[in-house]
Write a protein that holds these residues in place. Sequence first.
Motif, mmCIF file in Angstrom:
data_model
loop_
_atom_site.group_PDB
_atom_site.id
_atom_site.type_symbol
_atom_site.label_atom_id
_atom_site.label_comp_id
_atom_site.label_asym_id
_atom_site.label_seq_id
_atom_site.Cartn_x
_atom_site.Cartn_y
_atom_site.Cartn_z
ATOM 1 N N SER A 269 0.825 -1.217 0.000
ATOM 2 C CA SER A 269 0.000 0.000 0.000
ATOM 3 C C SER A 269 0.855 1.261 0.000
ATOM 4 C CB SER A 269 -0.903 0.024 1.233
ATOM 5 O OG SER A 269 -1.756 -1.084 1.230
ATOM 6 N N SER A 270 2.126 1.134 0.302
ATOM 7 C CA SER A 270 2.995 2.316 0.321
ATOM 8 C C SER A 270 3.101 2.957 -1.068
ATOM 9 C CB SER A 270 4.394 1.922 0.816
ATOM 10 O OG SER A 270 4.938 0.921 -0.031
ATOM 11 N N ALA A 271 2.731 2.179 -2.098
ATOM 12 C CA ALA A 271 2.750 2.754 -3.454
ATOM 13 C C ALA A 271 1.743 3.902 -3.584
ATOM 14 C CB ALA A 271 2.430 1.671 -4.492
ATOM 15 N N VAL A 272 0.668 3.846 -2.765
ATOM 16 C CA VAL A 272 -0.373 4.880 -2.902
ATOM 17 C C VAL A 272 0.171 6.268 -2.542
ATOM 18 C CG1 VAL A 272 -2.643 5.650 -2.126
ATOM 19 C CG2 VAL A 272 -2.220 3.220 -2.527
ATOM 20 N N PRO A 273 0.752 6.452 -1.334
ATOM 21 C CA PRO A 273 1.301 7.795 -1.048
ATOM 22 C C PRO A 273 2.466 8.154 -1.969
ATOM 23 C CG PRO A 273 1.850 6.226 0.709
ATOM 24 C CD PRO A 273 0.860 5.538 -0.171
ATOM 25 N N ALA A 274 3.208 7.133 -2.421
ATOM 26 C CA ALA A 274 4.325 7.431 -3.337
ATOM 27 C C ALA A 274 3.800 8.027 -4.643
ATOM 28 C CB ALA A 274 5.117 6.154 -3.615
#
Lengths: 233, 458
Positions: B95-100
Motif C-alpha cells: 500500500s505504500s505505493a499509494v502515497p508514493a
Amino acid sequence: MYKLTGVTRTYRKGGKTVDALAGVDVVIGDREWLAIQGPTGHGKTTLLQLLGGLDRPTSGTILFDGKNLGEMTEAEITRVRATSIGFIFQTFNLIPTLPAAVNVELALAPLRLDAAERRAQVARALDAVGLTDRAGHLPAELSGGQQQRVGIARALVKDPAVLLADEPTGNLDETTRDEIIDLLAQLVRDRGLTLVMVTHDSTVAARAERIGQMRDGRLLFDGAPVTGGDRQP
Amino acid sequence: MLFLTYLRLELRHRLRQAVFIAAGLAVGVALVITVSAVAAGTSDAQAGVLHGLYGIGTDMTVTRPFGHGDTSPGHQVNAGEHVDWLGTNRGLFGSSAVPAIAGLPGVRSAVGVLVADQSWTPLNGHVARTPSNPYGLPLSIPVDGVDPASQRLGPLSEARVISGRDLTAADSDSDVALLDSGYARANHLRTGSVITIAHHQLRVVGIVTEPGGTVPDILIPLRVAQALSNAPGKITTVDVAVDSAADLAAVTAKVKAQLPWADVTTSATLAHEISGSLGETARLARDLGRWLAIAVLAAAFLLAALLTVTAVTRRVREFGTLKALGWPARRITGQVLGESVTIGIAGALVGTGLGYAAAAVISRIARNLTATVAAAPGHREPMGFIAGSNARTGQHFYHPIPFTGTLDSLPIHFSAPVGAGVVALAIGLGVAGGLLAGALGSWRAARLRPTVALAHAG
C-alpha cells in the motif's frame, strides 16, 4: 467612326500561315451603311470581328472613335463592346433556355442599370422590332424572322453607335429577309447608327450606301483598294 | 435579378443533369455524415465503457503483472464441506505505493484497491451443475477491498446507494459490506443481511448500483479484505486522478520511474482492449466507412466536374455570344460558378437529410450493441488452483479455477449523433464540390477566345 490602316490578320493553321487579312485600309464614316461582299474564306468575318474588338490585328491600326482597338486592354475593349457595339448574327445566337425578353436583357447586364430601367429599355427594344407580345417566348417558340428580330432588339437595346451584322438574313426566306432589312434600314436611319454588314446576298447589299468586296484578304471598292480619306471618321 | 433568373432558367433547362450531379454529391455528403455520426456514437459508447471501468475521475490505473514479486498468499481453508476463500490472481504490491504515487507532481489524488474474488468450492472438487452454472464451475464472486474514506475516486465513486448507507471512514476495520443490486437481487440479500466470505461473516449495510454495471458484486473495507485474503498491507490496483489530461504522459513516465515494475494503463491504452460488436462498429466506421466516404465523395466531385465541363463545352457559343455582348470574363465565370454551387448546395442539403435519416436508422438498429471488455487490463491469467484432500475420505483433489471475471460483456446504448459541426462540414463539402466543378467549367468558359467560341457549332 472607324479608320483602318494596313490591317493584317495572320493565323497558323495546320502548320501553315494563313493571311486572313492582307492589309486592309478603309474609313467607315458615322451613320454610314457599308455592305461587304465576297467569296467564303476571303476575310469578311475576320474583318467584322476585328471591327467588333473580338480579335486583334496582327499588324496595322484600327481606330474606333479615334482610339486604337489593338492597344486597348481586355477590360477596355470589353467595355467598348458592352456600350458601343451591337452584334447581329446569322444564326441569331439566342440563349435557348431564356425567353426573348431575358435574351435582350443580357446585353444590358454589363451596364449596371437598375432592374426597372433595364426592363423599360428591353420593352422599348422589343416594341421597336414588333415583338412585344412575344417577350415571354423561348427562341424555339419563335419563327426564324422573329428570332432575328430578337437578335436585332438585343443589339439595339444598349443604344450602340455601331451595328455589326454577319449575314443577318442568311437563314431567312426572301419575304422575311426583306422585312428584316426594311426594319434594319429604318432603325439605322432613325437612330443614326453606323452599320457594317457582311452579306452574300446582292439584293441586301444593294440597300447599303457603299459596297466593298473582300478578295484575298483585301477590301476593294469598285475594283480598287481604298487608300483612305474618302470619308472622314 | 438577372443573375438569378439566368441561373434558375438554365438549371431548369438541364434539370436531369443537375439532379444527377446533386444526387452524386448528396450520396457523398450523406456518407460523410453517417460515418461521422457512427464514429461519434462509438466514441461516446467507448467513453461510456471506459467511464464504467475506471470510475469517475480516474485517469489511470497502476497495477503489477501477475507472477512478478508478491503473489496471492495462502488461503484460509477450514475443515468442512467446502472451501471458501478470498484471493486474487493479480499482482500484489504494498500500500505504500499509494502515497508514493499521490506525491508525484501532476497527481491530484490516488487510492488503493484490492481487487479479489471469493471462491467457493466443495472439498471434493465437484460443483453441482445448475441452470446458472451448467459446467459446474467453482463459484467466483468479484470482491473489491476499497478505502471507505475515498468516495471521489476508485470503485466507491461509481456506486450509488439505493438502499441502506455508503461505507464511511469509520468502517475501515468493520465487518460490513456493500452489495451490487443485481447480485443482491439474485441471492435474495438486502440491507441487514449477513454474508460469509472466507468463513467470515459480514453485515450488508447498503445496496448500490452503477449505470455501467461494472461495480463488483461485493465491496468491503480494504483492511478487512486484506485480512480475509491473508494479504495485510497489500493492494492490486492504484486508481489515479491527474491535475490535467495534458499531464497524463508525463505522470505515466514518473510513475514508471518511481515504480519500475508497474503497469500503467490510461484510457487511451484501455480503449484498445475493447472488442465485441462495439469495437467492430468502431473499426468499421473508422476504416471502411472513412474510405468509402472519401471514395464516394471523390467520385461525386469528379462526376460533377466532368459533367460541368461537358455542359460548358456544349455552351461554348453561348459564352462567345455573351463576350460579344460585352460580358467580362469574371461575370461569365460567376454565372457558371453560381450554377455549380447551387447544385452543390442542393446536394449538400439533400445529403444532410439522407445522412440524418441514415444515422437515425443506424441508431435504431444498433441500439443494443455490446462491448466485451477486460474488467481490468492485463489480467487474463488463470485465477489459480485449489488443491487439497478431503478430510473425511482422504481423497486428494487438484482443481484449476478458471478466470471468469476478466471478460465482461457490457450492453451499450448506442446512438449515432449528428452534430452541428458535421452538418456544417457536410454542407461545406457539397459547396466545395460545386465550387470545384464550377471552377473547372468556368475556367474553361472564361479562357475561350470569342472568335473561336462564336465559330463553334452550337
